[in-house]
Design a protein around this motif. Structure first.
Motif, PDB file in Angstrom:
ATOM      1  N   TYR A  88      -4.334  -5.913  -1.280  1.00  6.66           N
ATOM      2  CA  TYR A  88      -4.988  -4.850  -0.508  1.00  6.66           C
ATOM      3  C   TYR A  88      -4.676  -4.981   0.985  1.00  6.66           C
ATOM      4  O   TYR A  88      -4.403  -3.995   1.670  1.00  6.66           O
ATOM      5  N   GLY A 102      -0.236  -5.481   1.040  1.00  4.92           N
ATOM      6  CA  GLY A 102       0.596  -4.871   0.010  1.00  4.92           C
ATOM      7  C   GLY A 102       1.913  -4.331   0.522  1.00  4.92           C
ATOM      8  O   GLY A 102       2.962  -4.496  -0.113  1.00  4.92           O
ATOM      9  N   LYS A 103       1.883  -3.698   1.698  1.00  5.48           N
ATOM     10  CA  LYS A 103       3.107  -3.130   2.266  1.00  5.48           C
ATOM     11  C   LYS A 103       4.111  -4.230   2.586  1.00  5.48           C
ATOM     12  O   LYS A 103       5.321  -4.095   2.327  1.00  5.48           O
ATOM     13  N   SER A 150       5.955  -5.835  -0.541  1.00  5.90           N
ATOM     14  CA  SER A 150       6.741  -4.945  -1.401  1.00  5.90           C
ATOM     15  C   SER A 150       7.948  -5.667  -2.004  1.00  5.90           C
ATOM     16  O   SER A 150       8.750  -6.263  -1.284  1.00  5.90           O
ATOM     17  N   ARG A 179       4.715  -2.746  -5.813  1.00  7.37           N
ATOM     18  CA  ARG A 179       5.384  -1.507  -5.439  1.00  7.37           C
ATOM     19  C   ARG A 179       4.335  -0.512  -4.965  1.00  7.37           C
ATOM     20  O   ARG A 179       3.325  -0.300  -5.635  1.00  7.37           O
ATOM     21  N   ASN A 180       4.594   0.071  -3.790  1.00  2.00           N
ATOM     22  CA  ASN A 180       3.674   1.051  -3.201  1.00  2.00           C
ATOM     23  C   ASN A 180       2.255   0.507  -3.103  1.00  2.00           C
ATOM     24  O   ASN A 180       1.271   1.218  -3.341  1.00  2.00           O
ATOM     25  N   GLY A 181       2.157  -0.767  -2.751  1.00  2.00           N
ATOM     26  CA  GLY A 181       0.854  -1.378  -2.552  1.00  2.00           C
ATOM     27  C   GLY A 181       0.097  -1.697  -3.816  1.00  2.00           C
ATOM     28  O   GLY A 181      -1.085  -2.064  -3.763  1.00  2.00           O
ATOM     29  N   GLU A 182       0.766  -1.615  -4.983  1.00  2.00           N
ATOM     30  CA  GLU A 182       0.108  -1.876  -6.258  1.00  2.00           C
ATOM     31  C   GLU A 182       0.874  -2.940  -7.035  1.00  2.00           C
ATOM     32  O   GLU A 182       2.100  -3.006  -6.976  1.00  2.00           O
ATOM     33  N   GLU A 231       2.513  -4.501 -10.279  1.00  6.46           N
ATOM     34  CA  GLU A 231       3.104  -4.007 -11.514  1.00  6.46           C
ATOM     35  C   GLU A 231       3.693  -5.187 -12.289  1.00  6.46           C
ATOM     36  O   GLU A 231       4.182  -6.147 -11.705  1.00  6.46           O
TER      37      GLU A 231
END
Length: 462
Positions: free
Chosen positions: A348, A351-352, A355, A444-447, A449
């Motif tokens: 949170y 995250g950026k 990446s 990826r994109n702050g999430e 996976e």
């Protein structure tokens, strides 16, 4: 004082210097001389003289100053006297569990004297102050384990809970009370590093076993042979990460960045050996001092080694500082981490900057949480918003119960039982190799996976 002399001569010289410092109104310097002097010489007449001088000095210290002195002069015979002078030592440092968490504990079943109790377990945890919620969670988890044990027929363990107030000074005092007055067989806790160290020193001196399933400070168990801690073994993760990096990601040049500690240096050697076995190289291993906040020099050195990837086996506190600086200095490369990276709070916040990072998931923590929830359901204990402290409290008490009742022999000591239990656990590499493998994730994109699941292949028997 500048020469090489026996300790008792140096101790006497420090007493003289303390008097000179008092005469010069350097009372704080005098106090430190007295603490050091009584660390070197335990003669009762010497201690009484030092105490008399300390009383006349009348030094008033802040809690921070007291904590600093307690850490520096932990061997001083004056330390406890100094703490009592400043800390308002109370006769009521411990309570039976029913008085701590009404609704979770039945005082009639836990008070000493309600049954014959060959084992008495003390718990140290902050139950007041700003960390009280975490401390109560820890105790609550321990109680679920105790209740689970009683459900299985173990009914002769008495529980005594002590409030450390998240203070190393208070932890020192209440542990002394648990060992000398309550005569506990074993202590569970604490939940902070400073409190655990203070308690461990007292427990070791009094030959009482102490076990911390929470504190992550390296080397607490080196305080003595009565001190035990649960350490996370990352060997399987490190080996799997090296293989995924080289085999799956095709990386050849990898840099390593970590806080400077024995554990991290050993981890680097393990990672290097596996990377080289797979055909890659560690182009640079760089270390920073614990507590560092500026990593520009580290980043510059790593950049000059021209790596394709950077492995950072750091915890969240360091990562939230390192990640933004990698982005700020425009140093983009493949990031590699351990399961410490598998944190929703970290992702949170960073995250950026994370990446594309690749790291294994924290499967152990999820498994342990499920075990705790199952146990709570079994003993009809309602649980809401389960946190790591609650789970660790449960785990810690479970291990204590196992150590006391798993048939190591009636004549074996609690210390021997605890040592044998902790040494008997399965090797993490064998567990991972024989089970479902290790799942790796990326961001990826702050999430988070799922990236892949790596399964170890054991060599065939000849």
């Amino acid at each position: 004082l500048k020469g090489e002399y026996p300790d008792f001569i140096t101790a006497d010289a420090l007493i003289i210097r303390a008097k000179l410092n008092l005469a010069g109104e350097k009372n704080r310097n005098a106090l430190e001389d007295l603490l050091l002097s009584t660390s070197l010489r335990k003669n009762q007449a010497h201690i009484r003289e030092a105490e008399r001088i300390m009383q006349s000095a009348g030094v008033i210290l802040s809690p921070e100053e007291l904590s600093e002195l307690a850490g520096r002069y932990s061997e001083s015979a004056l330390l406890e006297i100094l703490l009592k002078m400043h800390h308002g030592h109370s006769d009521r440092h411990t309570q039976v569990a029913g008085e701590i968490l009404p609704g979770y504990f039945r005082a009639d079943s836990l008070r000493r004297g309600s049954y014959q109790s060959p084992f008495k377990v003390g718990i140290i945890s902050p139950l007041s102050g700003k960390y009280a919620a975490l401390g109560r969670s820890f105790v609550r988890g321990a109680y679920v384990a105790l209740k689970e044990g009683r459900d299985k027929g173990i009914s002769n363990i008495d529980l005594v809970v002590a409030d450390t107030k998240a203070s190393a000074l208070e932890s020192h005092l209440v542990t002394r009370k648990l060992t000398s007055e309550e005569n506990v067989d074993i202590i569970l806790g604490g939940i902070s590093n400073s409190s655990t160290v203070a308690a461990a020193q007292v427990a070791q001196a009094n030959r009482t076993v102490i076990f911390s399933p929470v504190s992550n400070l390296e080397g607490i168990d080196a305080i003595g042979d009565y001190v035990f801690q649960t350490t996370v073994d990352y060997e399987a993760e490190v080996i799997a990460l090296a293989r995924v990096a080289v085999r799956e990601l095709g990386l050849e040049r990898i840099a390593f960045l970590a806080a400077d500690s024995r554990v991290n240096r050993e981890m680097e050697l393990m990672f290097r050996k596996e990377v080289e076995r797979e055909g890659g190289i560690i182009c640079l291993a760089d270390y920073y001092q614990e507590g560092s906040t500026d990593f520009k020099e580290n980043i510059d050195r790593i950049r000059s080694s021209a790596p394709e990837a950077l492995f950072i086996p750091a915890d969240r506190n360091d990562l939230v500082l390192i990640m933004p600086q990698l982005s700020f200095y425009e140093f983009g490369l493949q990031l590699l981490g351990l399961s410490m990276w598998d944190s929703s709070n970290l992702i949170y916040m960073s995250g950026k900057d994370m990446s594309g990072a690749v790291f294994p998931g924290e499967t152990r923590q999820n498994h342990q949480r499920e075990l705790y929830l199952s146990a709570a359901a079994l003993v009809n204990e309602p649980v809401e918003n389960v946190n790591n402290f609650e789970v660790r409290g449960y785990q810690g008490m479970r291990k204590i119960i196992d150590a006391l009742y798993m048939g190591f022999g009636e004549n074996s000591t609690v210390r021997d039982r605890m040592r044998r239990l902790l040494n008997r656990r399965a090797h993490p590499f064998v567990r991972a190799a024989g089970n479902e493998g290790i799942t790796f994730y990326t961001v990826r994109n702050g999430e988070k996976e799922e990236f892949l699941t790596y399964k170890f292949s054991l060599p065939r028997k000849k």
